[in-house]
Design an enzyme around this catalytic site. Sequence first.
Site, PDB file in Angstrom:
ATOM      1  CE  LYS A 196      -3.694   5.061  -1.981  1.00 49.39           C
ATOM      2  NZ  LYS A 196      -4.184   5.756  -2.817  1.00 49.39           N
ATOM      3  CE1 TYR A 209      -3.664   2.059   0.482  1.00 47.78           C
ATOM      4  CE2 TYR A 209      -2.351   2.847   2.422  1.00 47.78           C
ATOM      5  CZ  TYR A 209      -3.889   3.195   1.504  1.00 47.78           C
ATOM      6  OH  TYR A 209      -4.326   4.477   1.752  1.00 47.78           O
TER       7      TYR A 209
END
Length: 258
Positions: free
Chosen positions: A160, A156
């Site tokens: 990002k 993740y």
Amino acid sequence: MAEITLKGKRALVTGAASGIGRAIATKFAEAGAEVFVLDLKADAAEKAAAEIAAATGSTCHALAADVSDEAGVAAAFAALPGSKLDVLVNSAGIAHVGSIETTSTDDFDRLYKVNVRGTFFTMQEAVKLMAAAKSGVILNLASIAATSGLSQRFAYSMTKGAVLAMTLSVAKDCLPHGIRCNCISPARVHTPFVDGFLAKNYPGREAEMMATLAAAQPIGRMGTPAEIADLALYLCSDAASFITGVDMLIDGGYTNLR
């Protein structure tokens, strides 16, 4: 300060059938925008668009597309009447819990496909339309995971970080086109995903774990989708016309006050 409004603007929000995306689409409709709700499932997009239109009185349309599918994204943008788009918000995304040791190749590729490629495809289509009009605003949903080391968020965080880097690159390259591009980096936000995660992984201990998650932010609670939507509205309005290439933290003090 200029009025914070989107009257006369056309905005497309991805992942807008629920959570933060739904809150942003609703806020934009309240501010007078013509809103396009784009989501993976057609029925969810149609239901959200109808409910937002009924609640706000604004014109709201549904679009169905998998943001990770280049052809599908192109088709969705081609459906925009008059090939006109003033605002794009990339809210569609998926999460994953795992370290580099526990993240599989399939997990890594799945997150990259949706969070990175999806943002790339939608921005590329939006820039085509906005460059022709010599104006437009793109807002991406990044995360504090892009700039802070978070436990068990390997894949993740990777995605990002890429969203942040793409935001800065687009902001720079699109200055001649009159396009502004920024991103928002929230800390934990209380969405249905959080409730589902706790119910699945901590049955019977939801309240205890909710308190633990809330305490991670120095302000003592998680953010709300409505608070993210308020910031999104400002950044996409003409009131923020001097802001581009910015990663806007909205993290309850997580980054600087821990």
